[in-house]
Design an enzyme around this catalytic site. Structure first.
Site, PDB file in Angstrom:
ATOM      1  N   LYS A   1      -2.354  -1.459  -3.822  1.00 21.07           N
ATOM      2  CA  LYS A   1      -3.121  -0.297  -3.404  1.00 21.07           C
ATOM      3  C   LYS A   1      -2.360   1.131  -3.589  1.00 21.07           C
ATOM      4  O   LYS A   1      -1.317   1.044  -3.023  1.00 21.07           O
ATOM      5  CB  LYS A   1      -3.777  -0.390  -2.226  1.00 21.07           C
ATOM      6  CG  LYS A   1      -4.772   0.878  -1.775  1.00 21.07           C
ATOM      7  CD  LYS A   1      -5.351   0.826  -0.396  1.00 21.07           C
ATOM      8  CE  LYS A   1      -6.010   2.052  -0.420  1.00 21.07           C
ATOM      9  NZ  LYS A   1      -6.405   2.200   1.262  1.00 21.07           N
TER      10      LYS A   1
ATOM     11  N   LYS B   1       0.728  -1.475   0.127  1.00 17.82           N
ATOM     12  CA  LYS B   1       0.155   0.018   0.127  1.00 17.82           C
ATOM     13  C   LYS B   1       0.936   1.217  -0.007  1.00 17.82           C
ATOM     14  O   LYS B   1       1.688   1.351   0.953  1.00 17.82           O
ATOM     15  CB  LYS B   1      -0.993  -0.155   1.111  1.00 17.82           C
ATOM     16  CG  LYS B   1      -1.759   1.243   1.475  1.00 17.82           C
ATOM     17  CD  LYS B   1      -2.672   1.148   2.527  1.00 17.82           C
ATOM     18  CE  LYS B   1      -3.558   2.348   2.683  1.00 17.82           C
ATOM     19  NZ  LYS B   1      -4.519   2.153   3.839  1.00 17.82           N
TER      20      LYS B   1
HETATM   21  C1  PBG Z   1      -6.750   3.119   6.154  1.00 15.24           C
HETATM   22  C2  PBG Z   1      -7.534   3.061   4.497  1.00 15.24           C
HETATM   23  C3  PBG Z   1      -7.371   4.075   3.492  1.00 15.24           C
HETATM   24  C4  PBG Z   1      -8.087   3.586   2.535  1.00 15.24           C
HETATM   25  C5  PBG Z   1      -8.425   2.492   2.693  1.00 15.24           C
HETATM   26  N1  PBG Z   1      -8.178   1.952   3.985  1.00 15.24           N
HETATM   27  C6  PBG Z   1      -6.875   5.559   3.590  1.00 15.24           C
HETATM   28  C7  PBG Z   1      -5.572   5.788   3.834  1.00 15.24           C
HETATM   29  O1  PBG Z   1      -4.635   4.825   3.969  1.00 15.24           O
HETATM   30  O2  PBG Z   1      -5.409   7.018   4.206  1.00 15.24           O
HETATM   31  C8  PBG Z   1      -8.179   4.234   1.179  1.00 15.24           C
HETATM   32  C9  PBG Z   1      -9.320   3.969   0.226  1.00 15.24           C
HETATM   33  C10 PBG Z   1      -9.641   4.928  -0.812  1.00 15.24           C
HETATM   34  O3  PBG Z   1      -8.944   5.910  -1.071  1.00 15.24           O
HETATM   35  O4  PBG Z   1     -10.506   4.667  -1.408  1.00 15.24           O
HETATM   36  N2  PBG Z   1      -8.120   2.734   6.887  1.00 15.24           N
END
Ligand code: PBG
Length: 330
Positions: free
Chosen positions: A253, A199
């Site tokens: 991601k 991520k």
């Molecule tokens: C963290 C999380 C995030 C997203 C999913 N889980 C946000 C981040 O890491 O700041 C982002 C998902 C999206 O942008 O659609 N709980």
């Protein structure tokens, strides 16, 4: 053989031939719809930057689940906005927290619908970081190992409520192992872990942070999420470690700006279910352009999702999941 004997356009003249030789497919069963739940009743608050998506109170959420369950989607992914936030994100670890409540409702309304829960603390902490904070090397930063214990409690609360899959998204070192040990210890060895293994610290999460009210109150997430400029090999190392800790499925991601990573992961780890998160910013920018009449939303969304599949993801988490079902029907 070369031209004129070989003519690749022969494969394109007839629509039925194009159909016949199609290799990439999109099916509702591979798609997961993210949903946002908050306390209250009768609340259905549209997220300004994500038209068509809402923060829902449990009663409204129940109705949504009832409808979504008929679509044949792969599942839903739950995010919670708690009534109260505090420094250690207590709501996230409570069996009465917003997510356990939502999971119990979903399981009651539609027992056959797969429920995945996002396991992370940024929506629950007053500071908006993905775990506990402490002083690390003279700076306030995420306290890795304290957060591991908290993640174990959070995942356990989700599993006890009936979550089918837990999905840790914090990029905390050791998170998969900590959650696996905790779940096994309480008898939930059958609950799989979908790890947000690679991520990136991405600006494409902007609209989500409005949706989940989870923007960090100071600093950013770059000491835990990956640097977009890092060597792709680092993503492979992250995945290798998560698999060694017991991850059952892995995720890359965001999706669109990271298709190269999806592709490399697919090649390197055949046989491991691979998900990609088509994140909020990827959705919002198409929505915005479509509103201006600059893009055809349906065509662009379908092309985007196909590209993510072609790169090698079998599962896609996407805000277009419901639309795709309608579009596929014609
Ligand atoms: C963290 C999380 C995030 C997203 C999913 N889980 C946000 C981040 O890491 O700041 C982002 C998902 C999206 O942008 O659609 N709980």
């Amino acid at each position: 053989m070369t031209f004129p004997t070989t003519r690749l356009r022969r494969l394109r003249y007839h629509p039925a031939v194009r159909n016949l030789i199609r290799a990439t497919t999109l099916s509702p069963s591979n798609l997961v719809l993210p949903l946002f739940v908050r306390p209250g009743s009768g609340v259905r608050k549209e997220i300004a930057s994500m038209p068509g998506h809402f923060q829902m109170s449990p009663d409204v959420f129940a109705e949504e689940v009832r409808q979504v369950a008929r679509l044949g989607l792969g599942g839903i992914l739950l995010f919670g906005i708690p009534a109260e936030k505090d420094a250690c994100g207590s709501d996230a670890m409570s069996d009465q927290g917003i997510i356990p409540q939502a999971v119990r409702i979903a399981k009651e309304v539609a027992p056959q619908l797969l429920v995945i829960t996002d396991v992370c603390f940024c929506e629950y902490t007053s500071h908006g970081h993905c775990g506990a904070l402490s002083r690390v090397g003279g700076r306030i930063d995420l306290d890795n190992d304290t957060t591991l214990t908290m993640l174990g409690h959070q995942a356990a609360a989700h599993a006890r409520a009936g979550a089918d899959i837990v999905a840790p998204s914090g990029m905390i070192d050791g998170m998969v192992g900590a959650i696996r040990r905790r779940l096994d210890a309480i008898g939930y060895h059958h609950v799989p872990i979908l790890s947000y293994a690679a991520k990136y610290a991405s600006s494409f999460y902007g609209p989500f942070r409005e949706a989940a009210e989870s923007a960090p109150q100071f600093g950013d997430r770059r000491s835990y999420q990956m640097d977009p400029a890092s060597d792709p090999g680092q993503a492979l190392r992250e995945i290798e470690l998560d698999l060694a800790e017991g991850a059952d499925m892995i995720m890359v991601k965001p999706a669109l700006a990271y298709l190269d990573i999806i592709c490399q992961v697919r090649e390197r780890f055949p046989g491991v279910p691979l998900a990609a998160y088509n994140v909020s910013g990827e959705f919002s920018m198409v929505k915005a352009a479509a509103r201006l009449g600059w893009l055809d939303e349906r065509a662009v969304a379908m092309e985007t999702l196909l590209a993510i599949r072609r790169a090698g993801a079998s599962i896609i988490l996407t805000y277009w999941a419901k639309d795709v079902v309608a579009w596929l029907k014609g």
